[in-house]
Design an enzyme around this catalytic site. Sequence first.
Site, PDB file in Angstrom:
ATOM      1  N   LYS A   1       5.242   9.365   8.286  1.00  0.00           N
ATOM      2  CA  LYS A   1       5.035   8.901   9.665  1.00  0.00           C
ATOM      3  C   LYS A   1       6.060   9.453  10.666  1.00  0.00           C
ATOM      4  O   LYS A   1       5.896  10.562  11.146  1.00  0.00           O
ATOM      5  CB  LYS A   1       4.962   7.373   9.687  1.00  0.00           C
TER       6      LYS A   1
ATOM      7  N   TYR B   1       0.855  -1.180   0.000  1.00  0.00           N
ATOM      8  CA  TYR B   1       0.000   0.000   0.000  1.00  0.00           C
ATOM      9  C   TYR B   1       0.895   1.234   0.000  1.00  0.00           C
ATOM     10  O   TYR B   1       1.874   1.298   0.750  1.00  0.00           O
ATOM     11  CB  TYR B   1      -0.881   0.005   1.256  1.00  0.00           C
TER      12      TYR B   1
ATOM     13  N   ASP C   1       9.549   2.779  -0.806  1.00  0.00           N
ATOM     14  CA  ASP C   1       8.578   3.469   0.028  1.00  0.00           C
ATOM     15  C   ASP C   1       8.856   3.117   1.489  1.00  0.00           C
ATOM     16  O   ASP C   1       8.450   2.070   1.977  1.00  0.00           O
ATOM     17  CB  ASP C   1       7.165   3.058  -0.395  1.00  0.00           C
TER      18      ASP C   1
END
Length: 431
Positions: A268, A145, A240
């Site tokens: 994050k 994702y 990623d």
Amino acid sequence: MNDRLTNERCFEQAQSLIPGGVNSPVRAFHSVGGTPIFIEKGQGAFLIDVEGNQYVDYVLSWGPLVLGHAFPTVVESVVQSAQNGTSFGAPTRAETELAALLVSLFSSMDQVRFVNSGTEATMSAIRLARAFTRRDKIIKFSGNYHGHADMLLAQAGSGLATLSLSACSGVTLHSVQDTLVAQYNHLKSVETLFEAHPGQIAGIIVEPVAGNMGLVLPQHDFLSGLRRLCDEHGALLIIDEVMTGFRAAIPGAQTHFDVQADITCLGKVIGGGLPVAAYGARQEIMEQVAPVGNMYQAGTLSGNPLGMAAGLSTLRAWLSEGRFEYTSQLCREFVEGLNELASRRGILVQISSIGTLFGIYFLKEPGRVTNYEEAKRYVDPVRYAQFFHQMLKRGVYFAPSAYEAGFMSSAHTKEDIAKTLHAAEVAFALL
Ligand code: PLP
């Protein structure tokens, strides 16, 4: 705390005004059933809901809070920054400071551009790969994702997977026509795509450790194989690290697995709980980005001072006093303890960890999950839901979905782990 409030009542009110009562689907508890807890506050390793219940938190805002909730120097830095104004739409020195820190740690990056979410970071990284290579197609992996940009919803990621949607309505065929989907940990599937589309593939985007289908580690040679294939075919490797950055290893999984990204996406942790993400690469690639180059990308709140302050203070604390090492060790001990309890009870599980990330799969039958297809085949979401609720009842908050990773912070203590393992022992006995 307002003691007239209940989670049920809050959820009812929210559902009438916000789709599903939540602003990100997995929060709605659809895959585990029941009512989401509404958070009143977070303190260290704990969440406290509107009813005053306290939980050891292993979600930690889905990763950013490596120091736990409301870490004093992070709160101070944000308050201090807010007192000087919350956003200017003009450059500040804090942006350069955070950029310098990231560039000094990631050998694959000479420059970095800040954005507001992981979604923006991956979307921009793909645009950048296309601009640099002058090619259109990208490869992604099923079960990885990278946020909710149209072209990346060619196949469902975590939230979508657990909601059992086979495709995302509203995403046109046109917007995914240049997205090729390969199997995680399966180099042959990537080779096949390169052979089928010679000279057309701009890049591969990959989670170096898959954290959105549970936790799946890359097999030996998988990441280095992707590096090799990109080099052979003139494509860029986009790693990623939105979830793995400063959690799987310091600075990220690319260091741990000794693979060099062309473009790195971060999010994050680098915003310490505020909306900050970034993409970075070597100079010749970043020179494509406007205003130096023609690849346009912008943002009203990008690099805003509150986010930069939270990111800087979080990373400074996280990188000092052995916090990462302490937390990784705690995570290992937790996973070992849980594995032992499950095997004593004869419960089929696949429990893994890397750094401060962990994953718990309950399996329907003996097997090993190394990709999304196997996760779908072996993972028992019903059993996970039962486990989740047993743990919640005992004051432990795990991810409300069988296909998510777990997160540890330096605020967690051995006592918290002991409490969690004790609760798991009881939960396993009741399954
Ligand atoms: N990339 C990865 C690996 C993620 O785990 C996520 C979110 O969980 C994203 C990108 C998207 O980030 P955001 O939710 O900030 O848009």
